[in-house]
Design an enzyme around this catalytic site. Structure first.
Site, PDB file in Angstrom:
ATOM      1  N   HIS A  20       0.816  -1.208   0.000  1.00  0.00           N
ATOM      2  CA  HIS A  20       0.000   0.000   0.000  1.00  0.00           C
ATOM      3  C   HIS A  20       0.854   1.266   0.000  1.00  0.00           C
ATOM      4  O   HIS A  20       0.356   2.349  -0.279  1.00  0.00           O
ATOM      5  CB  HIS A  20      -0.921  -0.015   1.230  1.00  0.00           C
ATOM      6  CG  HIS A  20      -2.284   0.553   1.006  1.00  0.00           C
ATOM      7  ND1 HIS A  20      -2.919   0.567  -0.213  1.00  0.00           N
ATOM      8  CD2 HIS A  20      -3.159   1.122   1.871  1.00  0.00           C
ATOM      9  CE1 HIS A  20      -4.114   1.124  -0.083  1.00  0.00           C
ATOM     10  NE2 HIS A  20      -4.275   1.475   1.167  1.00  0.00           N
ATOM     11  N   ASN A  66      -6.761   7.168   3.614  1.00  0.00           N
ATOM     12  CA  ASN A  66      -8.179   7.442   3.414  1.00  0.00           C
ATOM     13  C   ASN A  66      -8.545   8.917   3.512  1.00  0.00           C
ATOM     14  O   ASN A  66      -9.672   9.288   3.203  1.00  0.00           O
ATOM     15  CB  ASN A  66      -9.021   6.638   4.401  1.00  0.00           C
ATOM     16  CG  ASN A  66      -8.846   5.146   4.206  1.00  0.00           C
ATOM     17  OD1 ASN A  66      -8.258   4.688   3.236  1.00  0.00           O
ATOM     18  ND2 ASN A  66      -9.361   4.379   5.130  1.00  0.00           N
ATOM     19  N   ASP A  91      -0.968   2.586  -5.458  1.00  0.00           N
ATOM     20  CA  ASP A  91      -0.859   1.146  -5.668  1.00  0.00           C
ATOM     21  C   ASP A  91      -2.167   0.643  -6.269  1.00  0.00           C
ATOM     22  O   ASP A  91      -3.230   1.216  -6.042  1.00  0.00           O
ATOM     23  CB  ASP A  91      -0.581   0.431  -4.338  1.00  0.00           C
ATOM     24  CG  ASP A  91      -1.679   0.648  -3.320  1.00  0.00           C
ATOM     25  OD1 ASP A  91      -2.506  -0.255  -3.131  1.00  0.00           O
ATOM     26  OD2 ASP A  91      -1.715   1.740  -2.712  1.00  0.00           O
ATOM     27  N   ASN A 112      -9.646   3.845  -1.458  1.00  0.00           N
ATOM     28  CA  ASN A 112     -10.143   4.898  -0.569  1.00  0.00           C
ATOM     29  C   ASN A 112      -9.344   6.192  -0.649  1.00  0.00           C
ATOM     30  O   ASN A 112      -9.889   7.275  -0.448  1.00  0.00           O
ATOM     31  CB  ASN A 112     -10.209   4.389   0.872  1.00  0.00           C
ATOM     32  CG  ASN A 112     -11.307   3.370   1.048  1.00  0.00           C
ATOM     33  OD1 ASN A 112     -12.339   3.428   0.388  1.00  0.00           O
ATOM     34  ND2 ASN A 112     -11.078   2.405   1.924  1.00  0.00           N
TER      35      ASN A 112
END
Length: 187
Positions: A20, A66, A91, A112
């Site tokens: 991530h 997020n 990613d 997100n």
């Protein structure tokens, strides 16, 4: 021309080498290639560098993935950067490991970070560089996979794949998105 280069990731050492955080790693490599260093400023870490006549403001948001839109909107407005001169590095588990895809706009595809950026900018029409992390995970295990480390064999190839992403970002700033897509979307 001035550009905002946004690498998405999560802050904290526990996330540093996860899939991530590919966006952070690419942002770090870009800054390193330009002998630029990051300093902590509002909403994230910022590095500044030049690539020929292009001024790059490289952002690694400190807002967690997020809520990345807060940082992107703030730095876009603070630096007076046009939305077409922003590129978000993210990613993407829909792409095979190491694949680089540049797009001028698109949906958040369930990501997100991209969802929040679109919400804060009021549009999904901003450039992005999607870095493939693969999808070799059992059903229901996506979060664990994305927040996990790259495999040993993937990690051995990361520098080469990151270098391609860095070159793509430089090309975006110097030659525009169309030439960048034509050159890098099949590498």
């Amino acid at each position: 021309m001035k550009y905002l280069i946004v690498g998405l990731g999560n802050i904290g050492s526990e996330y540093a080498m996860t899939r991530h955080n590919a966006g952070f790693r690419i942002a770090d490599a870009l800054a390193s290639a330009g002998d630029a260093s990051f300093s902590t400023e509002r909403y994230g870490d910022i590095a500044r560098m030049r690539v020929k006549n292009a001024q790059l403001v490289i952002l690694k948001p400190s807002t967690y993935m997020n809520l990345s839109g807060n940082a992107v909107r703030y730095w876009k407005e603070k630096e007076g950067i046009d939305i077409d001169n922003i590129i978000v590095i993210v990613d993407d588990c829909a792409l095979p490991f190491g694949a680089v895809r540049i797009k001028p706009s698109g949906s958040d595809a369930g990501h997100n970070g991209l969802k929040n950026i679109a919400q804060m900018l009021g549009t999904q029409a901003y450039p992005r560089l999607r870095f493939g992390i693969g999808n070799d995970f059992p059903r229901g295990m996506q979060i664990e996979y994305v927040l996990g480390a790259f495999s040993e064999s993937e990690e051995k190839m990361m520098n080469e794949r990151i270098d391609i992403a860095v070159d793509a970002i430089k090309t975006f700033c110097l030659a525009g998105i169309q030439r960048t897509m034509n050159t890098y979307n099949n590498k």
